[in-house]
Write a protein that holds these residues in place. Structure first.
Motif, PDB file in Angstrom:
ATOM      1  N   ILE A 191       0.853  -1.199   0.000  1.00  0.00           N
ATOM      2  CA  ILE A 191       0.000   0.000   0.000  1.00  0.00           C
ATOM      3  C   ILE A 191       0.886   1.247   0.000  1.00  0.00           C
ATOM      4  CG2 ILE A 191      -1.712   1.330   1.314  1.00  0.00           C
ATOM      5  CD1 ILE A 191      -2.802  -1.334   2.356  1.00  0.00           C
ATOM      6  N   TYR A 192       1.959   1.172   0.799  1.00  0.00           N
ATOM      7  CA  TYR A 192       2.869   2.333   0.878  1.00  0.00           C
ATOM      8  C   TYR A 192       3.429   2.673  -0.504  1.00  0.00           C
ATOM      9  CZ  TYR A 192       6.665   5.390   2.334  1.00  0.00           C
ATOM     10  OH  TYR A 192       7.499   6.465   2.480  1.00  0.00           O
ATOM     11  N   ARG A 193       3.701   1.629  -1.308  1.00  0.00           N
ATOM     12  CA  ARG A 193       4.220   1.897  -2.673  1.00  0.00           C
ATOM     13  C   ARG A 193       3.282   2.811  -3.431  1.00  0.00           C
ATOM     14  NH1 ARG A 193       4.106  -2.743  -6.201  1.00  0.00           N
ATOM     15  NH2 ARG A 193       4.739  -1.365  -7.893  1.00  0.00           N
ATOM     16  N   TRP A 194       1.992   2.636  -3.182  1.00  0.00           N
ATOM     17  CA  TRP A 194       1.016   3.371  -3.992  1.00  0.00           C
ATOM     18  C   TRP A 194       0.688   4.741  -3.432  1.00  0.00           C
ATOM     19  CZ3 TRP A 194      -0.423   1.804  -8.763  1.00  0.00           C
ATOM     20  CH2 TRP A 194      -0.063   0.498  -9.111  1.00  0.00           C
ATOM     21  N   ILE A 195       0.629   4.845  -2.074  1.00  0.00           N
ATOM     22  CA  ILE A 195       0.144   6.147  -1.569  1.00  0.00           C
ATOM     23  C   ILE A 195       1.157   6.849  -0.685  1.00  0.00           C
ATOM     24  CG2 ILE A 195      -2.260   5.407  -1.700  1.00  0.00           C
ATOM     25  CD1 ILE A 195      -2.229   5.106   1.331  1.00  0.00           C
ATOM     26  N   ARG A 196       2.337   6.213  -0.530  1.00  0.00           N
ATOM     27  CA  ARG A 196       3.401   6.863   0.249  1.00  0.00           C
ATOM     28  C   ARG A 196       2.920   7.299   1.637  1.00  0.00           C
ATOM     29  NH1 ARG A 196       8.091   5.401  -2.015  1.00  0.00           N
ATOM     30  NH2 ARG A 196       7.471   4.782  -4.087  1.00  0.00           N
ATOM     31  N   ASP A 197       3.282   8.517   2.023  1.00  0.00           N
ATOM     32  CA  ASP A 197       3.103   8.911   3.426  1.00  0.00           C
ATOM     33  C   ASP A 197       1.651   9.036   3.856  1.00  0.00           C
ATOM     34  OD1 ASP A 197       5.746   8.857   3.550  1.00  0.00           O
ATOM     35  OD2 ASP A 197       6.069  11.016   3.358  1.00  0.00           O
ATOM     36  N   ALA A 198       0.730   8.982   2.927  1.00  0.00           N
ATOM     37  CA  ALA A 198      -0.679   9.060   3.337  1.00  0.00           C
ATOM     38  C   ALA A 198      -1.043   7.869   4.221  1.00  0.00           C
ATOM     39  CB  ALA A 198      -1.566   9.083   2.108  1.00  0.00           C
ATOM     40  N   LEU A 199      -0.210   6.822   4.188  1.00  0.00           N
ATOM     41  CA  LEU A 199      -0.527   5.629   4.986  1.00  0.00           C
ATOM     42  C   LEU A 199      -0.111   5.812   6.444  1.00  0.00           C
ATOM     43  CD1 LEU A 199      -1.489   2.717   5.062  1.00  0.00           C
ATOM     44  CD2 LEU A 199       0.738   1.960   4.322  1.00  0.00           C
ATOM     45  N   LYS A 200       0.782   6.761   6.705  1.00  0.00           N
ATOM     46  CA  LYS A 200       1.336   6.835   8.064  1.00  0.00           C
ATOM     47  C   LYS A 200       0.294   7.197   9.127  1.00  0.00           C
ATOM     48  CE  LYS A 200       6.142   7.427   6.751  1.00  0.00           C
ATOM     49  NZ  LYS A 200       7.286   8.313   6.616  1.00  0.00           N
ATOM     50  N   PRO A 201      -0.507   8.243   8.943  1.00  0.00           N
ATOM     51  CA  PRO A 201      -1.438   8.601  10.039  1.00  0.00           C
ATOM     52  C   PRO A 201      -2.348   7.443  10.479  1.00  0.00           C
ATOM     53  CG  PRO A 201      -1.407  10.312   8.360  1.00  0.00           C
ATOM     54  CD  PRO A 201      -0.580   9.208   7.830  1.00  0.00           C
ATOM     55  N   PRO A 264      -3.312   8.133  -8.709  1.00  0.00           N
ATOM     56  CA  PRO A 264      -3.888   9.357  -8.164  1.00  0.00           C
ATOM     57  C   PRO A 264      -3.249   9.655  -6.815  1.00  0.00           C
ATOM     58  CG  PRO A 264      -5.417   7.523  -7.978  1.00  0.00           C
ATOM     59  CD  PRO A 264      -4.226   7.006  -8.688  1.00  0.00           C
ATOM     60  N   GLN A 265      -3.015  10.908  -6.534  1.00  0.00           N
ATOM     61  CA  GLN A 265      -2.440  11.274  -5.249  1.00  0.00           C
ATOM     62  C   GLN A 265      -3.511  11.051  -4.186  1.00  0.00           C
ATOM     63  OE1 GLN A 265       0.636  12.068  -4.256  1.00  0.00           O
ATOM     64  NE2 GLN A 265       1.084  11.367  -6.307  1.00  0.00           N
ATOM     65  N   VAL A 266      -3.199  10.193  -3.242  1.00  0.00           N
ATOM     66  CA  VAL A 266      -4.208   9.904  -2.234  1.00  0.00           C
ATOM     67  C   VAL A 266      -4.039  10.883  -1.087  1.00  0.00           C
ATOM     68  CG1 VAL A 266      -5.054   8.181  -0.626  1.00  0.00           C
ATOM     69  CG2 VAL A 266      -4.226   7.514  -2.877  1.00  0.00           C
ATOM     70  N   ASP A 267      -5.135  11.466  -0.650  1.00  0.00           N
ATOM     71  CA  ASP A 267      -5.099  12.388   0.463  1.00  0.00           C
ATOM     72  C   ASP A 267      -5.277  11.560   1.724  1.00  0.00           C
ATOM     73  OD1 ASP A 267      -5.423  14.270   2.299  1.00  0.00           O
ATOM     74  OD2 ASP A 267      -7.035  15.379   1.295  1.00  0.00           O
ATOM     75  N   ALA A 268      -4.315  11.698   2.648  1.00  0.00           N
ATOM     76  CA  ALA A 268      -4.389  10.894   3.870  1.00  0.00           C
ATOM     77  C   ALA A 268      -5.732  11.116   4.560  1.00  0.00           C
ATOM     78  CB  ALA A 268      -3.246  11.273   4.789  1.00  0.00           C
ATOM     79  N   TYR A 269      -6.243  12.307   4.448  1.00  0.00           N
ATOM     80  CA  TYR A 269      -7.522  12.651   5.104  1.00  0.00           C
ATOM     81  C   TYR A 269      -8.626  11.696   4.660  1.00  0.00           C
ATOM     82  CZ  TYR A 269     -11.462  15.672   6.531  1.00  0.00           C
ATOM     83  OH  TYR A 269     -12.601  16.176   7.097  1.00  0.00           O
ATOM     84  N   GLU A 270      -8.578  11.368   3.358  1.00  0.00           N
ATOM     85  CA  GLU A 270      -9.627  10.495   2.806  1.00  0.00           C
ATOM     86  C   GLU A 270      -9.603   9.118   3.467  1.00  0.00           C
ATOM     87  OE1 GLU A 270     -11.988  11.379   0.754  1.00  0.00           O
ATOM     88  OE2 GLU A 270     -11.135  13.401   0.752  1.00  0.00           O
ATOM     89  N   LEU A 271      -8.395   8.676   3.861  1.00  0.00           N
ATOM     90  CA  LEU A 271      -8.271   7.306   4.364  1.00  0.00           C
ATOM     91  C   LEU A 271      -8.654   7.199   5.834  1.00  0.00           C
ATOM     92  CD1 LEU A 271      -4.852   6.558   2.709  1.00  0.00           C
ATOM     93  CD2 LEU A 271      -7.081   5.873   1.878  1.00  0.00           C
ATOM     94  N   LEU A 272      -8.795   8.344   6.485  1.00  0.00           N
ATOM     95  CA  LEU A 272      -9.026   8.318   7.925  1.00  0.00           C
ATOM     96  C   LEU A 272     -10.489   8.029   8.231  1.00  0.00           C
ATOM     97  CD1 LEU A 272      -6.941  11.457   8.802  1.00  0.00           C
ATOM     98  CD2 LEU A 272      -6.296   9.110   9.214  1.00  0.00           C
ATOM     99  N   GLU A 273     -10.692   7.492   9.413  1.00  0.00           N
ATOM    100  CA  GLU A 273     -12.059   7.281   9.886  1.00  0.00           C
ATOM    101  C   GLU A 273     -12.532   8.574  10.534  1.00  0.00           C
ATOM    102  OE1 GLU A 273     -14.600   4.781   9.973  1.00  0.00           O
ATOM    103  OE2 GLU A 273     -13.298   4.623   8.230  1.00  0.00           O
ATOM    104  N   ALA A 274     -13.727   8.978  10.223  1.00  0.00           N
ATOM    105  CA  ALA A 274     -14.232  10.206  10.843  1.00  0.00           C
ATOM    106  C   ALA A 274     -14.672   9.894  12.274  1.00  0.00           C
ATOM    107  CB  ALA A 274     -15.389  10.732  10.034  1.00  0.00           C
ATOM    108  N   VAL A 275     -14.360  10.817  13.183  1.00  0.00           N
ATOM    109  CA  VAL A 275     -14.708  10.603  14.591  1.00  0.00           C
ATOM    110  C   VAL A 275     -15.868  11.518  14.949  1.00  0.00           C
ATOM    111  CG1 VAL A 275     -13.810  10.648  16.932  1.00  0.00           C
ATOM    112  CG2 VAL A 275     -12.283  10.138  15.026  1.00  0.00           C
ATOM    113  N   GLU A 276     -16.818  10.982  15.670  1.00  0.00           N
ATOM    114  CA  GLU A 276     -17.967  11.799  16.088  1.00  0.00           C
ATOM    115  C   GLU A 276     -17.611  12.394  17.443  1.00  0.00           C
ATOM    116  OE1 GLU A 276     -21.269  13.504  17.189  1.00  0.00           O
ATOM    117  OE2 GLU A 276     -20.747  11.794  18.420  1.00  0.00           O
TER     118      GLU A 276
END
Length: 2035
Positions: A191-201, A264-276
């Motif tokens: 996954i890191y190969r594809w989206i790089r640092d967006a995976l870290k958070p 496509p450049q993946v935005d780390a924000y998109e991958l995150l779970e939204a918290v209520e």
């Protein structure tokens, strides 16, 4: 065993379900075979297995399960229905396969999952695999993770969605199983190969050791962008591109750009779970935050701070939270808490992103105000907060708030606001920072840079610098017009330092001049400047009120005028001096007098103030003359006008003098560099005179001239102000009238509406009715430009006046503003369309901006808000009533309305429906009152109104809809469609809401030119609406579908169906298809004013036609439809555009079924356009395994422009019978519409490929029947398939070669044969080779056989890419499991062996022992029956015979060649041709292209320079046959002299006259020197072709070219005619010209003689005389048979051709008469058989009756004379020469000859008795003499130098007639050399005359037999020279052939021993055939290209140049040596001219 046999009998599908595992195993094996065999992926077989596939993979027996998995994999790969099984099979694989111990089982399971992804079922598979991760069995989890990883690595992150995977990763890392953790780690790395640092958070919270390990792994990952390596079925183009790149060596350079898109450049924000977080707020939060103690408040804030640290927050109602935080920031006294609250706001903004946008407006003013705090930590927190908030909204939305703070007195606030603006600008692009925003910001910042506080100034500079960098100088400079140089430099310096967020290089904005932003400045009447004057006048601020010229102001207000004029600088775009002149300082009267004296006559100046009016009049006349003669640069305008204004000035009493004076002012303004300063001097006087009866018109003229010089906006403002500062009503009304006219002439841009309106109001209040009328007229004109909003300013006028105004407006309605006619010429018109359009829009907006708005925020008190929210409905109603009255009073309001929105929002869901309705009407009012500023409330007020659309009460819904529409009118649709709000509404399952909302969208979407991409979010809900229970909802959803598609495109819509259930999906797709047909075009950009017709309306005309193509090609959401795309449908001319519109825009209207017209409409360049589009990937490439709907749609669209509507309906009907009908119509029209068929050929072939996929046999048979006819027609028309046509047709035709039905296979093979005539065999070869890789064994076998036939017919040269590779590929099939394939492979290789002997083994390389022994055995067997190959070929497929001229000049028909195809065939069968000139099909040229392409050939030349000329000096080795065979290209040797001649000849046809003349001169030189002329031998046809192409070029192109000097053409003509005359004086060369070439040449020369344009030239007469002379030479010197034949054919063509003039035929007949006069001398050298055949064909086409109908009787007389002369000369023997005519009895010719003979016999009474068959061809007299005398005569001729050839020909004829004649005695006396010379000569003639058929037809089958013709390179020794009697062909035959070839190449054969005579080896002669002219040139030009390519690719033996043309060399080495120096010089010359 009993039950064993039981199940053996069962069908396969039942075996697969049997309870015995063996039965199942057997079933699976057979199913696997079946699945691999079924070719048609739509075969009904597949459906049988739909329910079984799950059982295949979940079989309980491990052995059977393995086989079942293999079968399932084959099924998924090949069946089109496989997708339906995805869910069940995938869950079976996960639960029952992944837990198997066998690795093979897991492997197959993984492959099945990947194959499902490939067939577009990725989402379902991913779902199953993710479910598998919850399984208890770790084996299954590991396998699932591995499958996900593999899928991601192969398909990439675009196809495998990462979000759900990343969600489960942390859980996997916590697993107890090490295997699971390890596999998870590998997955994380992938996954890191594809989206790089967006995976870290998302992985921050896993175990730290694991995280560390992971980071180490990540560090090792290569930085190259990953690429997708496996592709979906829909991504075949990508796949092809990828493979091509791989082929080029991995990552070819070209890939760079595409790769960026690919991942496509993946935005780390998109991958995150939204918290209520709202629910997690402390219970007492809202109390605590209001607490008195600051500690408690701090606790509350800290709790929030902790929650908002979550990087992504769930959306919800944060209004209350934001409100309290805002309060803390704004009101709290503790600065620490302020900072803390700011941090919380920043966190909220970051976590909510765009969802926070609705609160931004409330918070921004508070934060900006709070910048008054000095503490750094507070300032920093506030900065972070406001920056985070900025990213959630747009600058537009918060601009009001920012600008409000800019005038604050506190310097810190000013400084921080400027810095914030600077930071915000960095996030902008030119499009998000339009002029409308820049203007107010720049104005405010300009104040800051003049501020007393240095920090404010610095911040201002930084902000302006950033704006300059972002928007570009062009956009910003107009606002900086007043800034002094020091400050401007400072701003530019700041601009250079700015780093932009979007990384844009400086200056990019400037380049974007044509884009909308810059476009706005380039309004038509002068870019920028005129606009500026308005800004200067309307903005208060530092620009000193330019409107200061109020009542009574003296006209010398120079300063303000100049300020107002600054903008004008930009306006005078083109003329430098004007710009400087515009700022003219005021001159004193003395200086003016001095300057005037310098340019005016002295008397003139003295008489200016003379008391006598006549003197004054004379003085004015002189003044006028002087002005008229002055140069612009010398004219001192200000001085001159001041002179005119000098006493008596404007008080002049004599009207004649005054008229003159005003006229002079106009002249000065027009002719000079007239500045505003000068204008100030005269305007007052002009206004004073404008009402004068006599001088008024002159005054108006002068004012118009000044308006042109100084811009209308400025002039108008001055004039109107002056008119209303004095009392004369006449002047006032006339000024207004002038202004009305001026606006029409100049356009409206830049006018200061506000200033006029105040003056118009004054005028409307005037007592004088004329003034009122003029004012109303002016309003009418303004209405044209401003629109209805203009009325708002006059609503408080008296009703009577208002009704007049309304009446005027009514008159203007529906009219468009006229195009500006003035004010353009002086200024650049470069505004372009966009500019004008933007400008127009601006005007409208400006008016709205000018309205005086009231701030009502102070009236929205807390008390009012609480009233609105009261529990008692009556009080609530009171509150709402109050709001209504507040808005009504204010009329127009500021956007700031405090807490009102929240209060009103609450009322929208009031339980009392009356209040809901009242709220809605308030909101409607609010929209009108607030205007466009209402935008900022769309999210928190507009969307809730949409919710009300779901109300159950009809009237409430109606009110809500009216409100939404009122809002949308003000805000536009963009705001509504952005974000998820709309889709959330559509999601609600409320039928009322859904139908209303969809209805509203269906109404709004069609009018939009672009939409935000968020519209896509609505699509899933739209689909659920399509299946809603409520019928109305379904209907509305269907109505809205086409409009969604119009914006999103079919592709995206279809892709979105992926998530639906299979049943739903099919239904929805069917609806999508339907909607696609009704999809409207996107609206064209609005053509605002009629003057934009050129730019705007034309694209609109194309629009409907292009809409489909647009959407198919690219689903972009661009706002500007590109006029280029309009051609996508193939429309290329205006007329077609209109036609296309008709077809497409009314898909539902029944067209009247008019079937009379042509079925194919010829669109000029339509085909070329389609090819370009396919090349540029604007449309899908025709490449698929089965045709998907989008291909069919695309074809339909492309056809709509060029196929009759009714036929297209048949072609694309769902029922096969309609297809049959369409085919029948096409067959019927084939002959009559040749040109139409050819122009649409690419589309027809594509449509036919679709028919190959039909399962109905009758359609297939009909298709093949049509194809046979089509290809026959094309070969007659000498058409040549383009690469594009071939590539999109041949592969699909080859699929059908493997059909089980014999009859179909035969047909397909016959079609393939025919195709070789219109497409080079060498290019067919790779396609057929590809066919051998099929899974269908029949297809493999047939393709191999076809390859064998190709090699047999064309020799090894067809093998592509090289013979070696091709043979290796064929040899692999010797080991095939299918017997038929093995046999075919063996036979094919044997065929090659027969052609090329043992070399085959070398080429094949290593074969397995078994295969090799089979091959050797087969070769031995074939050697025993040598002619087996030809015989087999004869049985197996229709004969390949060859009419050489069918393969003639492709695509080229002589100008008068309209004869029926039947005729063509006859002629091809019967005419004689020179074998040397047949050209292999591969090397044929498109003459048209050569002709039009000026000198393409030349550009290919440099390769020739490398020839080592020294080699020619070396003795030419006589190559041994063996060595010959090894040569890798099996080509003949080719000498350099020939290639030089080729090159020079190719230049003769050049489009460049000088090149052509130079080449002709060189050839003329060669021809004039006797010793060198021989070098031209063999090139004559080629030279003549080039020459008549040049003649045609002159006739069609040069003569029509006006620019060309006609002397040039005469020079070219004289060169052509000169060199031809030289040529036709050399008899030996003249005779080489073949029939086809002579025909074309005569055609060209006669056309030239008749060209009336030539007669008009100076030396035209001379040219025509020379042509006459040349024609005589051609008739006398050419080979008499050829020229006679050519003339007969030409006469026939000219009589057939309707376009040909009678004069033309007459001249051809005159030539024939001349030939008849020459007959007595030439009769013996003529091949009578051929001439009689031509006459026979002529009489067949023109029977006597038809000839008699001709207007002139000449043709019939000519024919009779010719026949009569022949009869007279030959007597009865003439009847023996009818051998070439098939059925003589039917021939009119024989009857005619008999009649003539009978007649002459009756006449003479003593007919000749010698009528026996073996009569000689030598004259009658000679036949009576002794045989010996004749032979002696003949040998004498042979012995003489001049007549050798003639003598040999006669000897040959003699021997043929008297086979028993003994010539031995004559030979005995001569030398050995002479004897072998004669023998060789006779053999040569024999081969030439009789071997024609042999070489051409390779198998010696005569052309009468059914079949198609195959061209053969004369140089490729054909294997089957042997005869058909089946005797063995020994090597002697080949030696004989070699000898002939050597002879032809000028090599000496004398040294080799004598060979047995050839005659015994040759079979019965076949009919010779005609070769058409253009073949020759073709071959020659191809030689050049070939030799160049080979020089690049091969290391050549220097003695040998490989070339595929006709290698005619010099006669002997010695003569070659003689020519060397000359050739060397010529090469030098050519080289230097090339440079």
């Amino acid at each position: 065993m009993g039950d064993d046999s039981e199940w053996m009998k069962l069908p396969i599908d039942q075996k697969c379900e049997h309870k015995l595992w063996k039965a199942r195993l057997n079933g699976y094996e057979e199913a696997l075979k079946l699945f691999q065999k079924i070719d048609d992926e739509k075969s009904p077989e597949w459906s049988k297995y739909l329910g079984l596939i799950k059982k295949f993979v979940t079989d309980s027996n491990a052995v059977a399960q393995l086989k079942g998995l293999e079968a399932a994999l084959a099924y998924v790969e090949n069946a089109h229905v496989a997708g339906k099984t995805t869910g069940e099979v995938a869950s079976g694989v996960v639960n029952k396969v992944f837990n198997q111990p066998k690795a093979r089982a897991k492997e197959l399971g993984l492959d099945i999952c990947l194959m499902y992804i490939e067939i577009e079922k990725g989402e379902a598979i991913q779902e199953e695999l993710l479910k598998g991760l919850d399984n208890k069995n770790p084996k299954i989890i590991v396998a699932c993770i591995e499958t996900l990883r593999k899928a991601l690595s192969e398909f990439g992150s675009k196809i495998i969605s990462l979000k759900p995977i990343i969600k489960v990763l942390p859980k996997l890392f916590e697993s107890r199983e090490k295997a699971v953790r390890d596999e998870a780690k590998l997955l994380a790395v992938e996954i890191y190969r594809w989206i790089r640092d967006a995976l870290k958070p998302p992985l921050q919270n896993i175990n730290s050791v694991q995280l560390k390990e992971l980071e180490e792994e990540w560090f090792k990952v290569s930085s190259a962008a990953p690429k997708q390596t496996r592709f979906l079925r829909s991504q075949q183009e990508l796949k092809a591109k990828f493979e091509q790149q791989q082929g080029l060596g991995g990552d070819a350079d070209g890939g760079g750009d595409d790769e960026e898109e690919a991942v496509p450049q993946v935005d780390a924000y998109e991958l995150l779970e939204a918290v209520e977080i709202l629910s997690k707020l402390p219970k007492d939060f809202y109390e605590k935050i209001e607490a008195k103690k600051w500690q408690e408040r701090k606790e509350a804030l800290e709790a929030v701070e902790l929650l908002v640290k979550n990087p992504k927050l769930e959306s919800g109602d944060y209004a209350d939270l934001v409100k309290v935080l805002k309060k803390v920031v704004g009101k709290d006294t503790n600065v620490m808490l302020v900072a803390l609250a700011a941090k919380c706001l920043a966190g909220l903004a970051t976590g909510l992103r765009k969802k926070f946008g609705q609160y931004a407006g409330h918070v921004v003013p508070t934060i900006l105000e709070k910048f008054k705090e000095k503490k750094p930590q507070v300032v920093q927190a506030l900065q972070e907060a406001i920056d985070a908030i900025f990213l959630t909204t747009t600058l537009q939305n918060i601009s009001e708030d920012i600008l409000a703070v800019m005038d604050n007195k506190n310097p810190t606030i000013k400084q921080q606001t400027s810095l914030f603006i600077a930071r915000s600008f960095r996030h902008c692009t030119p499009s998000t920072l339009p002029k409308s925003l820049l203007k107010p910001f720049c104005a405010a910042l300009l104040k800051h840079i003049n501020d007393s506080a240095p920090e404010v100034r610095d911040a201002g500079f930084e902000a302006l610098g950033t704006a300059l960098k972002v928007a570009g100088e062009k956009a910003v400079n107009p606002f900086l017009a007043d800034v002094d140089k020091l400050k401007l430099d400072r701003i530019k310096e700041c601009a250079e330092k700015v780093e932009l967020v979007y990384g844009k290089k400086t200056g990019a904005a400037e380049k974007k001049e044509g884009k909308p932003v810059a476009g706005k400045t380039t309004a038509l009447p002068g870019p920028g400047g005129d606009k500026e004057t308005k800004d200067a006048a309307t903005k208060p601020g530092p620009l000193k009120k330019a409107s200061a010229v109020k009542a009574g102001a003296p006209p010398k207000k120079g300063k303000p005028a100049t300020v107002a004029g600054t903008g004008g600088a930009g306006a005078k775009g083109k003329k430098g001096p004007e710009i400087k002149e515009i700022f003219e300082s005021e001159l004193s009267i003395e200086v003016c007098e001095e300057k005037a004296a310098a340019v005016l006559p002295a008397s003139c100046i003295q008489q200016l103030d003379s008391g006598n009016w006549k003197e004054r009049l004379a003085c004015m006349e002189e003044f006028q003359k002087a002005v008229e003669l002055m140069e612009r640069s010398e004219m001192p305008c200000q001085a001159l006008v001041r002179m005119l204004a000098k006493k008596p000035g404007w008080k002049e009493t004599n009207f004649q003098v005054m008229q003159m004076k005003l006229h002079v002012v106009a002249l000065i303004a027009q002719k000079g560099n007239f500045s505003k300063t000068s204008a100030q001097v005269v305007l007052d006087g002009l206004v004073d005179k404008v009402g004068d009866v006599k001088c008024g018109s002159n005054a108006k003229e002068a004012m118009t001239a000044i308006a042109e010089a100084c811009q209308l906006p400025w002039t108008a403002e001055q004039v109107v102000a002056m008119a209303f500062s004095q009392k004369n009503p006449k002047n006032q009304s006339e000024t207004l009238n002038w202004l009305s006219n001026a606006i029409k002439e100049f356009g409206f841009s830049g006018l200061n509406v506000k200033a006029f309106i105040s003056n118009v109001k004054t005028a409307l209040a005037a007592t004088n009715p004329a003034v009122r009328t003029s004012a109303i007229t002016l309003l009418g004109v303004m209405y044209l430009y401003v629109g209805p909003s203009l009325r708002m300013f006059f609503e408080d006028e008296k009703p009577a006046l208002l009704s007049q105004i309304d009446a005027e407006f009514e008159k203007m309605q529906g009219q468009t503003a006229p195009a500006p006619t003035r004010g353009i010429s002086r200024h650049s018109v470069g505004g372009g369309d966009d500019g004008e359009e933007e400008e127009q829009e601006e005007v409208g907006n400006d008016v709205v901006d000018l309205l005086p708005r009231t701030d009502i925020s102070d009236k929205i008190t807390a008390e009012l808000v609480s009233k609105i929210g009261d529990k008692n409905w009556k009080i609530r109603k009171e509150g709402l009533d109050e709001v209504t009255s507040i808005i009504n009073e204010a009329k127009f309001i500021e956007p700031n309305i405090g807490e009102l929105p929240a209060a009103l929002k609450g009322r929208l869901n009031d339980s009392n429906k009356i209040l809901v309705q009242q709220t809605l009407s308030i909101l409607q009012q609010l929209a009108t009152a607030m205007g466009p500023n209402i935008k900022q409330y769309v999210k928190n007020l507009g969307i809730p109104v949409i919710t009300v659309l779901g109300d159950s009460k009809n009237n409430v819904r109606a009110a809500a809809l009216a409100t939404v529409n009122a809002w949308a009118e003000q805000t536009g649709m963009k705001e509504w469609l952005e974000g998820e709000d709309l889709s959330e509404e559509l999601k609600k399952e409320n039928p009322f809401l859904r139908q209303e909302l969809l209805g509203w969208l269906a109404e709004k979407l069609p009018a939009l030119r672009s939409v935000p991409s968020d519209l896509l979010l609505c699509v899933p809900h739209l689909y659920s609406c399509l299946e809603d229970r409520n019928g109305d909802v379904r209907k509305k959803a269907q109505d809205a579908l086409p409009f969604f598609m119009m914006h999103l495109g079919f592709e995206k819509m279809a892709k979105a169906t992926g998530k639906l259930k299979p049943t739903s999906k099919d239904q929805v797709l069917a609806m999508l298809e339907k909607a696609k047909a009704n999809m409207p075009a996107k609206p064209a950009p609005p053509a605002k004013a009629s003057y934009r017709v050129v730019g705007g309306a034309a694209p609109a005309k194309f629009q409907p036609a292009s809409a489909f193509a647009d959407d198919l090609g690219s689903n972009t959401m661009e706002s500007k439809p590109d006029p280029k795309k309009a051609k996508a449908g193939g429309l290329s001319s205006k007329t077609k555009g209109v036609q296309g519109k008709k077809v497409l825009s009314k898909p539902n209207l029944k067209e009247d079924d008019d079937k009379s017209g042509p079925i194919f409409i010829i669109v000029p360049n339509g085909k070329e356009q389609r090819m370009k589009e396919e090349k540029a990937l604007k449309v899908l490439k025709w490449n698929f395994t089965t045709p998907r709907d989008e291909y069919i749609e695309q074809l339909k669209t492309q056809m709509s422009t060029c196929v009759a509507k009714w036929l297209q309906d048949e072609m694309f009907h769902a029922d096969f019978q309609h297809h049959n009908k369409a085919l029948a119509v096409m067959i019927e029209h084939l002959e009559s519409e040749k040109d139409g068929v050819i122009s649409c050929l690419d589309l027809i072939l594509k449509w036919l490929t679709l028919r190959f996929f039909d399962t109905n046999t009758s359609v297939l048979m009909k298709t093949l029947e049509y194809l046979k006819l089509l290809f026959s027609l094309l070969s007659q028309e000498e058409y040549h398939l383009t690469e594009n046509e071939a590539a999109s047709f041949i592969p699909y035709l080859i699929l059908k070669v493997g059909e089980p039905k014999d009859v179909i296979r035969k047909d397909v093979r016959a079609i393939l044969n025919r195709m070789c005539l219109i497409y080079p065999a060498s290019k067919m070869f790779p396609f057929i080779m590809e066919g051998t890789k099929s899974k269908n064994s029949k297809q493999r076998a047939e393709c191999l056989e076809e390859l064998g036939c190709l090699v047999e017919s064309y020799g090894m040269n067809v093998c592509q890419p090289t013979p070696g590779k091709a043979l290796k590929e064929m040899a692999t099939h010797i080991g095939d499991r299918d017997n038929a394939v093995r046999n075919a492979a063996l036979n094919t290789i044997v065929t090659v062996y027969n052609v090329h002997g043992d070399q085959v083994f070398k080429l094949i390389g290593n074969l397995s022992e078994k295969d090799m022994s089979m091959l050797e055995e087969r070769i031995k067997r074939s050697a025993k029956r040598p002619s087996a190959a030809p015989v087999r070929q004869a049985e197996e497929k229709p004969q390949r015979t060859q009419n050489i001229s069918t393969n003639a000049s492709m695509m080229r028909k002589g100008q008068a060649e309209d004869m029926s195809s039947k005729l063509n065939q006859n002629r091809n069968m019967g005419s004689h041709s020179e074998t040397t000139h047949t050209v292999p099909r591969e090397f044929q040229l498109d003459l048209d292209e050569i002709e039009n392409d000026n000198g393409t050939v030349r550009c290919e030349m440099p390769a020739l320079v490398q020839h080592k000329l020294d080699d020619i000096f070396e003795p030419v080795l006589i190559p041994e046959p063996k060595i010959r065979a090894v040569s890798p290209h099996f080509d003949d040797m080719h000498s350099n002299t020939a290639s030089t001649i080729n090159f020079v000849i190719s230049q003769v046809a050049s489009g460049d006259i000088n090149t052509s003349i130079q080449a002709l001169t060189q050839i003329d030189e060669v021809l004039k020197q006797e010793d060198k002329a021989e070098a031209m031998s063999g090139h004559i046809d080629q030279f003549l072709i080039a020459t008549f192409m040049q003649l045609r070029l002159i006739y069609n192109t040069h003569m029509a070219d006006e620019k060309l000097d006609k002397d040039e053409i005469v020079r070219l003509y004289s060169c052509i005619i000169g060199s031809m005359i030289t040529l036709f004086q050399i008899e030996s060369l003249a005779r080489e010209a073949s029939t086809g070439v002579l025909k074309d040449l005569m055609h060209g020369l006669i056309t030239l003689m008749l060209d009336s344009r030539v007669e008009d030239l100076e030396e035209g007469e001379q040219v025509i005389r020379s042509v006459n002379l040349l024609v005589v030479k051609v008739l006398e010197k050419s080979d008499q048979t050829n020229i006679l034949s050519a003339l007969l054919v030409l006469l026939q063509d000219s009589l057939l051709a309707t376009a040909s003039s009678p004069k033309f035929s007459e001249l051809v007949m005159k030539c024939l008469w001349r030939m008849v006069r020459l007959l007595p001398e030439t009769i013996n050298s003529i091949n009578l058989d051929r001439i009689l055949l031509d006459i026979h064909i002529f009489m067949k086409v023109f029977p006597k009756e038809k000839l008699k109908q001709c207007k002139s009787e000449f043709p019939i007389r000519t024919l009779k004379t010719l026949l009569h002369t022949l009869c007279k000369l030959k007597g009865p023997k003439i009847l023996d020469h009818l051998t070439m005519i098939d059925n003589k009895n039917e021939s009119e010719l024989e009857a005619h000859l008999c009649r003539v003979m009978k007649h002459s016999m009756d006449q003479t009474g003593k007919a000749d008795k010698d009528t026996e068959k073996g009569a000689s061809r030598i004259e009658e007299k000679a036949s009576k003499a002794k045989v010996n005398d004749i032979l002696a005569e003949i040998f004498k001729k042979i012995g003489s130098k001049e007549n050798t050839k003639e003598g040999l020909a006669e000897l040959y004829e003699y021997k043929k007639k008297y086979s028993d004649a003994d010539i031995e005695p004559f030979l005995k006396n001569s030398s050995q050399f002479f004897q072998s010379y004669v023998e060789r000569g006779l053999r040569l003639i024999e081969t030439e005359r009789e071997g024609k058929g042999r070489i051409a037809t390779s198998t010696g089958i005569s052309p009468q037999m059914e079949g198609t013709c195959v061209p053969v390179s004369t140089h490729t020794v054909s294997s089957s020279i042997g005869n058909t009697n089946g005797e063995e062909v020994g090597p002697s035959v080949y030696l004989e052939r070699l000898k002939i070839l050597r002879q032809r190449c000028g090599l000496d054969n004398a040294k080799q021993e004598d060979r047995p005579p050839l005659t015994s080896l040759l079979s019965k002669p076949t009919l010779p055939t005609v070769a058409s002219s253009t073949d020759m040139l073709h071959s020659k030009l191809s030689q050049l290209r070939e030799s160049r390519e080979q020089y690049q690719h091969l290391d050549l033996d220097s003695n040998q140049t490989h070339s595929s043309g006709i290698g005619t060399t010099l006669a002997s080495p010695s003569s070659a040596a003689a020519n060397i120096d000359d050739l060397k010089k010529r090469l030098e010359r050519i080289k230097s001219s090339r440079k």
